[in-house]
Design an enzyme around this catalytic site. Structure first.
Site, PDB file in Angstrom:
ATOM      1  N   GLU A 228       1.097  -1.250   0.163  1.00 13.75           N
ATOM      2  CA  GLU A 228      -0.121  -0.042  -0.013  1.00 13.75           C
ATOM      3  C   GLU A 228       0.950   1.274  -0.033  1.00 13.75           C
ATOM      4  O   GLU A 228       1.502   1.596   1.051  1.00 13.75           O
ATOM      5  CB  GLU A 228      -1.102  -0.126   1.500  1.00 13.75           C
ATOM      6  N   CYS A 262      -1.690   9.149   2.377  1.00 13.06           N
ATOM      7  CA  CYS A 262      -1.576   8.648   1.072  1.00 13.06           C
ATOM      8  C   CYS A 262      -2.379   8.579   0.859  1.00 13.06           C
ATOM      9  O   CYS A 262      -2.993   9.021  -0.094  1.00 13.06           O
ATOM     10  CB  CYS A 262      -1.699   7.358   1.537  1.00 13.06           C
TER      11      CYS A 262
END
Length: 451
Positions: A228, A262
């Site tokens: 990720e 993110c």
């Protein structure tokens, strides 16, 4: 070698932690493998009871655990406590819902009986970042430990205290010794851990360059990996959107955790017809944010986690301005403290459009029309999340299929939720966390066929 924990707001050293020796790391591997057998023997009902106790500990100590987060990486205390409580809610959710996720799946075939069984493999190595030092760890560890895997965590060095605290939480909750362990080791010394035959998977949340490195290592040793990685998430505002709600959400989605996420809304792509109105609203909201002491009740955004990160964001902002962008608000930096900033006139080719800006810097990009907005949204090497704003839900559902992203949230900010699979495409990584898909990532999906 020692790892220093430094308060980003005061720059005071909180603690120093010695790196683990090779002998200590080997002991952790041995303990992790023994705990794997202990978890299997305990059974799912007992593992769920331990996980519910984990949730209780998190809820009862949210202020103390949140304070450690705030001291180590600068998140405001109210955000840090919310992070801890989200971990508790997720622990309760999986403890109550994972049983059917692990049930064998019957499959019709020409045999008397055939099914897919879901079985744990052993130790999973987790390499986690500093920006959500509890949530990033717990959202992976909770389903894996319930399924029977054990975890060895290599946390970001600046949040070593958080990593060790998480180990203590699982131990206090009753999990067997070694079920969850934190190892203090530098990133350059990770290969022996990835290579260890007792490690059966590697998961990383972090930057795209870190993902490339870990992905290569995992491939070298034939280990399953989940990555990720970074994102430059578009926040698409069409001309028929509820502008007031979109503006409020855009600022929250960009500025929470001082923009260090993110899935933060990093590129605000707004149709030309409503761009001026949108900019006026977000400028007012951004200038009203109070940046400062993370422990102060009236602080909206704390400091960035490290001086080098704040310096890099400042360079990206200045370069974008040299390329033609206009700074409408904020942008002043003092050490790790960065006043929330707003750039307008951002276009493809500019730094704020092309690169991930990991901090409190919003960039407005004007789109000529709906089709242009989707093209601009996809004009990035990343593909983690996207937020799309329109009152026409049927249109939203159609446009969502055109956006290159692992997550599309309509009239809402992108977020992670235990009920929903989470992950990216392109340079934002591969694999999924959370939901059913996240549970199965590091399990042996074993086919059983009976003639």
């Amino acid at each position: 070698m020692a790892f220093k924990s430094i308060n980003p707001y005061t720059q005071e050293t909180i603690a120093e932690y010695a790196a683990h020796t090779k002998a200590e790391i080997e002991k952790k591997m041995q303990d992790g493998w023994k705990a794997f057998a202990a978890l299997k023997q305990a059974g799912l009902e007992q593992r769920a009871a331990w996980m519910l106790q984990t949730a209780t500990l998190l809820k009862n100590n949210a202020t103390a655990y949140g304070s450690l987060i705030s001291r180590e990486m600068g998140k405001t205390l109210k955000e840090a406590k919310a992070e801890v409580l989200k971990c508790a809610v997720t622990a309760e959710y999986y403890a109550q819902h994972i049983q059917p996720m692990l049930q064998p799946r019957l499959i019709e075939s020409d045999g008397r009986r055939s099914y897919a069984a879901f079985e744990p493999k052993g130790i999973v190595l987790a390499i986690m970042p500093w920006n959500f030092p509890y949530w990033q760890v717990f959202r992976f560890a909770i389903p894996n430990m319930l399924a029977g895997n054990t975890v060895i965590l290599k946390h970001a060095s600046n949040v070593s205290g958080c990593g060790l605290a998480i180990e203590d939480i699982f131990r206090e909750a009753g999990f067997p010794e070694g079920a969850f362990q934190t190892v203090l080791v530098s990133s350059k010394d990770m290969e022996p851990l990835v290579a260890d035959p007792r490690v059966h998977g590697v998961t990383l949340t972090g930057s795209t360059p870190a993902g490339m490195s870990v992905g290569q290592l995992a491939g070298k040793y034939i280990k399953k990996s989940v990555l990720e990685l970074g994102g430059s998430d578009p926040f698409i505002v069409l001309k028929d959107a509820n502008l007031e709600e979109a503006a409020k959400t855009a600022v929250k989605a960009r500025m929470q955790n001082a923009g260090q996420s993110c899935i933060a809304a990093k590129r605000w792509i707004v149709e030309k017809a409503v761009a001026d109105d949108f900019i006026q609203q977000v400028q007012s909201l951004i200038t009203s944010l109070n940046q400062g002491d993370p422990f102060a009740a009236d602080t909206d955004t704390g400091p960035m986690a490290r001086p080098d990160l704040a310096e890099e964001l400042e360079k990206q902002m200045q370069k974008s301005m040299e390329q033609g962008a206009t700074l409408l608000a904020g942008g002043e930096r003092n050490g790790c403290n960065f006043i929330p900033a707003l750039l307008t006139g951002v276009k493809p080719g500019m730094t704020a459009f092309e690169e991930e800006t990991f901090g409190p810097l919003a960039a407005v990009i004007t789109a000529d029309n709906e089709a242009s907005a989707i093209r601009l949204a996809n004009q990035t090497p990343f593909g983690l999340g996207a937020s799309l704003w329109t009152k026409d839900i049927e249109k939203a559902a159609r446009l969502a299929t055109l956006i290159d992203s692992g997550n599309v949230f309509v009239n809402a900010m992108v977020r992670s939720d235990a009920r929903l699979p989470f992950g990216g495409v392109k340079q934002s990584g591969y694999g999924r966390e959370l939901s059913l898909e996240g549970v199965h990532e590091f399990l042996n999906i074993k086919t059983v066929y009976i003639q």
